[in-house]
Write an enzyme that holds these catalytic residues in place. Structure first.
Site: not given
Ligand code: FCB
Length: 482
Positions: A187, A373
């Site tokens: 991320e 995720e």
């Protein structure tokens, strides 16, 4: 894009579809995993020569972490990993995504020699996975930068790019005989904007321009690390994990729609475009003016180094409105009404995941996609019998796996799903207030207990789902909130 709040009717329809969800709806080699990250679970911050990370430092600043806690002990996974891997095996997962703590490998961020004890820890961990039939998926950077590098400017400095490549070289040399799946960064948006612009994550800086340089340096370090990992591990599969969001416009007005496009430009395309050889999105670059990052010759080509897969972390969609004067982009994320939310306030939208993956597959054509995720937080209650009947999290999981099946059926090349998370853990600025685990952790005793959601995942993975279990996991719990 299909982004509608669930109506009662939709729920009913979905419920019927859910009752036949099974693992065999997916390819036999589909990866079914859980994700964790080093700082969130390991603890053991002073063990075996580990250096200080930016999160150790950030947690000491008053008011930064909601409950005043830190990852100093967390799940004590550094000492309890064999038990945690046993747990993972008992759930039936075939892949486990974890991250390496850079300060364990290079306590000062860089150096001629790596810390052997740090390498040995991950070596044992990887062996432990393989012994249990679990495929290791390594993330090299999940936010715990060595503090020594931050003292020299951290990700805002190009020197950190070189340090990351050297660190990736060392780790891949050491683990590459056994680890074939490599994720460079987790991320980058969060690294840059939470850490260097909003100041809510380590290192806690507040500068938009710096954050844009951080994005650039992180993506560059990714691109430069890919060939290094591949040179060390001939059969490596390398990718990056992006946090991406499907977007809805607050209204049909031209202004809101244009605002949504701009928001998409910085939230999604700012990462997807350069990674796929398109350079930075021109519409956003123009708006940035003097805030645009410094780009050197060859950077864009390096950032676009081909990878083997794209990792997507999906949690929630966003609704965007035109907001004159609000930031450089004049946009605002608004709370849509009448939608289901987790305890974090994140909108629950499996349909959003379907539209997001459809959009990414259509616009960027990655060879493979992994959902690296996906998960939810709710306020768990432990019954006197020690059960955690987290029906809302279980339903979240069931519905997102149902959406995965839809994604596969559409021919989108999604090849795996990693639930966030194996364990309740240190949830960054939220400390231990937010629990995302399929396993409950009692942070006083370190006892682990599989929640109802974890038991459902286990039953699903082992093909032991009785229709009644599915019905309980879908109809009954849907009905609660319908
Ligand atoms: C993601 C992070 C992960 C965890 C989940 C809830 O953004 O990658 O570490 O915090 O959110």
């Amino acid at each position: 894009m299909r982004h509608k709040a669930f109506s009662t009717n939709m729920n009913t329809t979905k419920t019927l579809a859910l009752t036949d969800l099974k693992r065999s709806d997916f390819a036999p080699d589909f990866r079914w995993g859980c994700s964790t990250s080093s700082y969130q679970i390991e603890g053991g911050i002073d063990q075996d020569g580990r250096g200080e990370s930016i999160w150790d430092r950030f947690c000491q600043a008053p008011g930064k972490i909601r409950d005043g806690s830190s990852g100093a002990v967390a799940c004590d996974h550094y000492h309890r990993w064999p038990q945690d891997l046993d747990l993972a095996r008992s759930m039936g997962i075939n892949a486990y995504r974890f991250s390496v703590a850079w300060p364990r490998i290079f306590p000062n961020g860089r150096g001629a020699t790596a810390n052997q004890k740090g390498l040995d820890f991950y070596s044992r961990l990887v062996d432990g996975m393989l012994e249990r039939g679990i495929e290791p998926w390594v993330t090299l950077y999940h936010w715990d930068l060595p503090q020594a590098l931050q003292d020299q400017g951290g990700w805002a400095e190009r020197a950190t790019v070189d340090a990351f490549v050297a660190y990736s070289d060392t780790v891949s040399r050491h683990l590459g005989d056994r680890v074939k799946h490599w994720i460079t960064h987790n991320e980058p948006w969060c690294t840059a904007f939470h850490g260097y612009c909003e100041g809510v994550h380590a290192p806690g800086l507040k500068n938009f321009r710096t954050a844009l340089q951080v994005c650039h340096n992180v993506l560059l370090s990714h691109g430069l690390a890919v060939p290094v990992i591949k040179a060390n591990v001939s059969d490596a599969r390398v990718g990056i994990a992006l946090s991406l969001h499907p977007l809805k416009s607050a209204s049909d007005s031209a202004q809101d729609i244009a605002a949504t496009t701009r928001h998409d430009g910085l939230r999604n395309r700012w990462f997807l475009d350069p990674l796929h050889g398109r350079g930075y999105p021109a519409d956003i670059w123009q708006l940035l003016g003097a805030d645009a990052p410094q780009v050197q010759a060859g950077d864009l080509a390096a950032m676009a180094t081909p990878t083997d897969f794209l990792g997507i972390n999906y949690y929630f969609p966003e609704t965007v409105a035109h907001a004159p004067g609000q930031g450089l982009l004049s946009t605002r994320v608004i709370e849509s009404e009448n939608v289901e939310r987790t305890a974090f306030g994140w909108e629950v939208s499996p349909d959003g995941m379907v539209s997001l993956l459809g959009r990414v597959a259509h616009d960027y054509r990655p060879a493979e996609i992994y959902l690296t995720e996906n998960g939810s937080t709710y306020d768990d209650v432990v019954t006197p019998d020690g059960d955690i009947n987290d029906v809302a999290r279980r339903r979240y999981l069931v519905r997102h796996l149902d959406a995965m099946r839809e994604i596969v059926a559409k021919g989108i090349p999604v090849k795996g799903y990693f639930a966030w998370s194996l364990l309740d853990n240190f949830e960054w600025a939220e400390g231990y207030v937010r629990r995302f685990g399929l396993t409950h952790v009692d942070f006083k005793t370190q006892q682990r207990r599989l929640k109802a959601s974890g038991k459902w995942y286990r039953a699903f993975l082992k093909g032991e789902l009785e229709p009644a279990v599915l019905v309980a996991a879908s109809i009954a719990t849907y009905d609660e909130e319908v």
